[in-house]
Design a protein around this motif. Structure first.
Motif, mmCIF file in Angstrom:
data_model
loop_
_atom_site.group_PDB
_atom_site.id
_atom_site.type_symbol
_atom_site.label_atom_id
_atom_site.label_comp_id
_atom_site.label_asym_id
_atom_site.label_seq_id
_atom_site.Cartn_x
_atom_site.Cartn_y
_atom_site.Cartn_z
ATOM 1 N N PRO A 281 0.815 -1.208 0.000
ATOM 2 C CA PRO A 281 0.000 0.000 0.000
ATOM 3 C C PRO A 281 0.855 1.268 0.000
ATOM 4 O O PRO A 281 0.399 2.322 -0.414
ATOM 5 N N TYR A 282 2.097 1.169 0.464
ATOM 6 C CA TYR A 282 3.001 2.319 0.401
ATOM 7 C C TYR A 282 4.235 1.915 -0.389
ATOM 8 O O TYR A 282 4.727 0.797 -0.280
ATOM 9 N N PRO A 283 4.765 2.834 -1.187
ATOM 10 C CA PRO A 283 5.860 2.476 -2.095
ATOM 11 C C PRO A 283 7.214 2.318 -1.402
ATOM 12 O O PRO A 283 7.464 2.879 -0.341
ATOM 13 N N PHE A 284 8.054 1.539 -2.055
ATOM 14 C CA PHE A 284 9.440 1.360 -1.647
ATOM 15 C C PHE A 284 10.285 1.690 -2.870
ATOM 16 O O PHE A 284 10.034 1.197 -3.971
ATOM 17 N N ALA B 114 -7.491 5.425 6.084
ATOM 18 C CA ALA B 114 -6.432 5.037 5.145
ATOM 19 C C ALA B 114 -5.592 3.903 5.714
ATOM 20 O O ALA B 114 -5.178 2.997 4.987
ATOM 21 N N THR B 115 -5.332 3.933 7.013
ATOM 22 C CA THR B 115 -4.559 2.869 7.653
ATOM 23 C C THR B 115 -5.300 1.543 7.580
ATOM 24 O O THR B 115 -4.700 0.503 7.280
ATOM 25 N N LEU B 116 -6.609 1.567 7.846
ATOM 26 C CA LEU B 116 -7.403 0.338 7.754
ATOM 27 C C LEU B 116 -7.410 -0.200 6.325
ATOM 28 O O LEU B 116 -7.273 -1.407 6.113
ATOM 29 N N LEU B 117 -7.554 0.681 5.355
ATOM 30 C CA LEU B 117 -7.542 0.245 3.961
ATOM 31 C C LEU B 117 -6.173 -0.314 3.572
ATOM 32 O O LEU B 117 -6.086 -1.291 2.823
ATOM 33 N N ALA B 118 -5.105 0.296 4.089
ATOM 34 C CA ALA B 118 -3.754 -0.208 3.802
ATOM 35 C C ALA B 118 -3.577 -1.606 4.370
ATOM 36 O O ALA B 118 -2.952 -2.470 3.742
ATOM 37 N N GLU B 119 -4.135 -1.856 5.564
ATOM 38 C CA GLU B 119 -4.047 -3.197 6.152
ATOM 39 C C GLU B 119 -4.813 -4.205 5.317
ATOM 40 O O GLU B 119 -4.382 -5.345 5.151
ATOM 41 N N LYS B 120 -5.961 -3.801 4.779
ATOM 42 C CA LYS B 120 -6.724 -4.700 3.911
ATOM 43 C C LYS B 120 -5.945 -5.015 2.636
ATOM 44 O O LYS B 120 -5.970 -6.135 2.156
ATOM 45 N N VAL B 121 -5.274 -4.015 2.094
ATOM 46 C CA VAL B 121 -4.493 -4.210 0.875
ATOM 47 C C VAL B 121 -3.369 -5.201 1.128
ATOM 48 O O VAL B 121 -3.100 -6.079 0.305
ATOM 49 N N VAL B 122 -2.710 -5.092 2.276
ATOM 50 C CA VAL B 122 -1.591 -5.984 2.596
ATOM 51 C C VAL B 122 -2.062 -7.425 2.709
ATOM 52 O O VAL B 122 -1.335 -8.355 2.373
ATOM 53 N N ASN B 123 -3.302 -7.640 3.131
ATOM 54 C CA ASN B 123 -3.820 -8.996 3.315
ATOM 55 C C ASN B 123 -4.121 -9.704 2.001
ATOM 56 O O ASN B 123 -4.363 -10.901 1.993
#
Length: 170
Positions: free
Chosen positions: A66-69, A113-122
């Motif tokens: 969800p966040y770039p590297f 946004a944090t909750l959505l990022a956690e969903k994306v990681v899953n």
């Protein structure tokens, strides 16, 4: 809760075991991050980048979601899916923000946004990326065909208007 701001990941070695340990305990994927390959030689940079990519796949961390590297390297590295830029100043400006106290609305949006990022990681992000690419190739094709159709419709309309004008002149 803090605003997602770039954080540098400092790596001293680039062998797979060390990277597995360091990347595993970093916040990679939870905040935007970058690492610099300026301290190693130009010949070692592609190998180091491929090792980083391999470890990210093993740890199931996607380099864009969800966040770039990012990898900072003056030498272009083309054989990897991680985005490579020449200097820190060339990174997207979106995550260059000053840490500040958030208002209630901003805090609520950041929590969302944090909750959505956690969903994306899953999700299986590598498979999702393939599905997205497949989906938008069809959309691009549809766009091109509709653009061509729109062009021909405009040409026909202009020809019809020209015929009407020419008919009125006679």
């Amino acid at each position: 809760m803090r605003i997602p701001i770039y954080e540098e990941l400092i790596l001293n070695q680039y062998n797979v075991e060390y990277l597995r340990e360091e990347l595993g305990k970093s916040k990679l994927g939870l905040i935007p991050m970058y690492t610099s390959l300026h301290l190693i030689s130009d010949k070692e940079r592609p190998t180091a980048a491929m090792n980083i990519e391999q470890v990210l796949k093993e740890l199931e961390i996607h380099p864009r979601y969800p966040y770039p590297f990012y990898i900072i390297s003056e030498t272009p590295i083309r054989s990897i899916s991680i985005t490579v830029v020449e200097h820190v100043q060339n990174l997207p400006l979106h995550y260059f923000k000053k840490a500040k106290r958030l208002k209630n609305k901003e805090l609520a949006l950041l929590n969302k946004a944090t909750l959505l990022a956690e969903k994306v990681v899953n999700n299986d992000l590598y498979q999702k990326e393939i599905d997205l690419k497949e989906g938008y190739t069809h959309q691009v094709l549809l766009y091109r065909k509709s653009k061509e159709l729109n062009f021909y419709e405009n040409v026909l309309e202009e020809l019809d208007q020209k015929e009407i004008r020419d008919g009125q002149k006679k």
